[in-house]
Enzyme design. Structure first.
Site, PDB file in Angstrom:
ATOM      1  N   LYS A 145      36.482  33.070  21.358  1.00  0.00           N
ATOM      2  CA  LYS A 145      35.027  33.256  21.253  1.00  0.00           C
ATOM      3  C   LYS A 145      34.648  33.098  19.783  1.00  0.00           C
ATOM      4  O   LYS A 145      35.262  33.724  18.909  1.00  0.00           O
ATOM      5  CB  LYS A 145      34.632  34.659  21.715  1.00  0.00           C
TER       6      LYS A 145
ATOM      7  N   ARG B   9      32.075  33.851  17.028  1.00  0.00           N
ATOM      8  CA  ARG B   9      30.925  34.700  16.717  1.00  0.00           C
ATOM      9  C   ARG B   9      30.023  33.979  15.733  1.00  0.00           C
ATOM     10  O   ARG B   9      30.488  33.407  14.749  1.00  0.00           O
ATOM     11  CB  ARG B   9      31.384  36.033  16.117  1.00  0.00           C
TER      12      ARG B   9
ATOM     13  N   GLY C 128      13.286  16.306  19.524  1.00  0.00           N
ATOM     14  CA  GLY C 128      13.062  14.960  20.054  1.00  0.00           C
ATOM     15  C   GLY C 128      12.150  14.243  19.072  1.00  0.00           C
ATOM     16  O   GLY C 128      11.330  14.879  18.393  1.00  0.00           O
TER      17      GLY C 128
ATOM     18  N   GLY D 229       9.322  12.269  18.599  1.00  0.00           N
ATOM     19  CA  GLY D 229       7.891  12.467  18.360  1.00  0.00           C
ATOM     20  C   GLY D 229       7.520  13.910  18.072  1.00  0.00           C
ATOM     21  O   GLY D 229       6.639  14.192  17.254  1.00  0.00           O
TER      22      GLY D 229
ATOM     23  N   ASN E 260      16.974   2.383  11.261  1.00  0.00           N
ATOM     24  CA  ASN E 260      17.947   2.532  10.186  1.00  0.00           C
ATOM     25  C   ASN E 260      18.713   1.214  10.091  1.00  0.00           C
ATOM     26  O   ASN E 260      18.486   0.296  10.888  1.00  0.00           O
ATOM     27  CB  ASN E 260      18.854   3.756  10.406  1.00  0.00           C
TER      28      ASN E 260
ATOM     29  N   GLU F 112      20.547   0.038  13.282  1.00  0.00           N
ATOM     30  CA  GLU F 112      19.594  -0.363  14.330  1.00  0.00           C
ATOM     31  C   GLU F 112      18.933  -1.697  13.978  1.00  0.00           C
ATOM     32  O   GLU F 112      18.671  -2.521  14.865  1.00  0.00           O
ATOM     33  CB  GLU F 112      18.522   0.725  14.491  1.00  0.00           C
TER      34      GLU F 112
ATOM     35  N   GLY G 177      18.854   5.255   0.219  1.00  0.00           N
ATOM     36  CA  GLY G 177      17.399   5.092   0.181  1.00  0.00           C
ATOM     37  C   GLY G 177      16.899   4.179   1.284  1.00  0.00           C
ATOM     38  O   GLY G 177      17.302   4.314   2.440  1.00  0.00           O
TER      39      GLY G 177
ATOM     40  N   ASP H 215      13.065  11.362  11.446  1.00  0.00           N
ATOM     41  CA  ASP H 215      11.751  11.794  11.941  1.00  0.00           C
ATOM     42  C   ASP H 215      10.893  12.337  10.799  1.00  0.00           C
ATOM     43  O   ASP H 215       9.682  12.115  10.757  1.00  0.00           O
ATOM     44  CB  ASP H 215      11.919  12.873  13.016  1.00  0.00           C
TER      45      ASP H 215
ATOM     46  N   ALA I 172      14.467  16.864   4.514  1.00  0.00           N
ATOM     47  CA  ALA I 172      15.101  17.316   5.763  1.00  0.00           C
ATOM     48  C   ALA I 172      16.589  17.593   5.541  1.00  0.00           C
ATOM     49  O   ALA I 172      17.150  18.519   6.132  1.00  0.00           O
ATOM     50  CB  ALA I 172      14.918  16.275   6.855  1.00  0.00           C
TER      51      ALA I 172
END
Length: 309
Positions: free
Chosen positions: A27, A29, A39, A41, A186, A189, A228, A255, A285
Site C-alpha cells: 500500500k 501512502r 481534458g 478544452g 507539438n 504531431e 520553445g 493547454d 504549467a
C-alpha cells in the site's frame, strides 16, 4: 473583453498523487489526492478564466464520474454546458514519485460516444455566442475523425474564429477543412501531419508557413517542449526560446500554452507577443505541481522575462 467557448469531447477527472517511491504490492501512502476537471478544452478554460477572460465549457459527460466532473467544474466556477452521454466519463491519474522526481501518467481511452450524442454536441455550435471556439483534445471512440472539421465549418459560418489542438487523423482532417485562426501541434504531431521528420528550426518554420499559405490556419504554432516553439503565418516565421525551469509536472502545459496565446490574441496583442505569452503559459504549467496548470501571476512574470530578453 472577448469571450471564448471550449469544446472537450473526451474530458477527464484528473487525479494527482505524490508518493515517496512506487513499489509493487505494498500500500502506498500518499497525502490527500488532488482532483481537478480536465481534458483539453476544460484545461484551456481554467487557465483563460484565471487570466481574466470569459469562457464557456461545452463537454461530454456521463455516468457517476460525469456527475463528479460536473461538480468539479462548479467548484472551479466555470460556465458549463453539459452534453449528456450514456458512457462513463474517464478518470486519469498522475503519480509523482518524489524519490526519483519521475511523473507517471495513466490516461484511459474513455467512453464510446453514440452518433446521436456527438450530433447533439455539433448542434450546440449553432447557438454559440463567442469570439473564439477552442477545440482541444482527443476524440473519443465512436466519433468520426472529421468531427472537428465539421464543427469548424459550422463555427466559421457564424463568424466565430476557431483554434484547433488535436492530433492524428482529427488534426489532418481539421487542417484540410482549413480556415482556423490557430492550430497548435507539438513537433511530433506536426511531423505526423505533414508526413516527414523535421530536424532544424528552419525546416519546421518553412513547413509551418506552407500549412498557413495553403489556408489550413492563419497561424501555425509548433511547440517543442524545452526548446520553445515556432510560429508561422503566410508572411512571417517567429521563434521563441523557452526559459529553463525545474519541471514539477508536465500535465496541461500544451493547454496552458493555448489558453495564454488565445488570451493574448483576444486582447489585441500582435502575433509574436501572443505567441510569447503562450510560451510563458506553457512554462508556467511546468512549474505547477500535479494538475494545477498555469497560474496567471507566473505566466505574466515569465512573459515579462521573455519580453525583456
Amino acid at each position: 473583453m472577448m469571450n471564448i467557448a471550449t469544446l472537450t469531447l473526451n474530458p477527464t477527472i484528473d487525479l494527482a498523487y505524490v508518493v515517496d517511491k512506487l513499489e509493487p504490492t505494498d500500500k502506498l501512502r500518499a497525502p490527500p489526492q488532488q482532483a481537478d476537471p480536465g481534458g483539453g478544452g476544460i484545461n484551456v478554460a481554467r487557465v483563460f478564466v484565471r487570466m481574466g477572460g470569459n469562457a464557456r465549457c461545452i463537454y461530454l459527460s456521463g455516468g457517476s464520474t460525469g456527475i463528479a466532473l460536473d461538480a468539479l467544474l462548479d467548484l472551479h466556477q466555470l460556465v458549463r454546458e453539459r452534453v449528456a452521454i450514456e458512457g462513463h466519463t474517464r478518470v486519469s491519474t498522475t503519480i509523482l514519485e518524489q524519490g526519483s522526481g519521475k511523473e507517471f501518467r495513466v490516461v484511459p481511452a474513455g467512453p464510446e460516444v453514440k452518433e446521436s450524442e456527438w450530433q447533439d454536441c455539433l448542434d450546440r455550435i449553432d447557438t454559440l455566442q463567442c469570439d473564439y471556439l477552442v477545440m482541444s483534445g482527443s476524440l473519443p471512440r465512436g466519433m468520426p475523425t472529421a468531427f472537428y472539421a465539421r464543427a469548424a465549418t459550422k463555427a466559421h459560418r457564424r463568424g466565430i474564429r476557431t483554434v484547433l489542438d488535436t492530433s492524428g487523423a482529427a488534426l489532418k482532417e481539421g487542417v484540410s477543412a482549413g480556415g482556423h485562426e490557430l492550430i497548435k501541434p507539438n513537433l511530433k504531431e506536426f511531423e505526423q501531419l505533414i508526413g516527414k521528420g523535421l530536424t532544424t528550426p528552419e525546416a519546421i518554420g518553412k513547413a509551418a508557413q506552407s500549412v498557413a499559405r495553403q489556408g489550413g490556419a492563419r497561424l501555425v504554432a509548433v511547440t517543442m517542449g524545452e526548446d520553445g516553439g515556432i510560429l508561422a503565418s503566410a508572411d512571417e516565421v517567429w521563434r521563441c526560446e523557452a526559459p529553463q525551469v525545474e519541471t514539477a509536472s508536465a500535465v496541461g502545459a500544451g493547454d496552458s500554452f493555448v489558453a495564454a496565446m488565445v488570451y493574448g490574441l483576444a486582447n489585441g496583442r500582435n502575433e509574436f507577443d501572443a505567441f510569447r505569452l503562450g510560451i510563458a503559459g506553457g512554462t508556467a504549467a511546468l512549474i505547477t505541481a500535479g494538475t494545477g496548470l498555469a497560474r496567471a501571476e507566473d505566466t505574466q512574470g515569465i512573459f515579462a522575462q521573455l519580453a525583456a530578453g
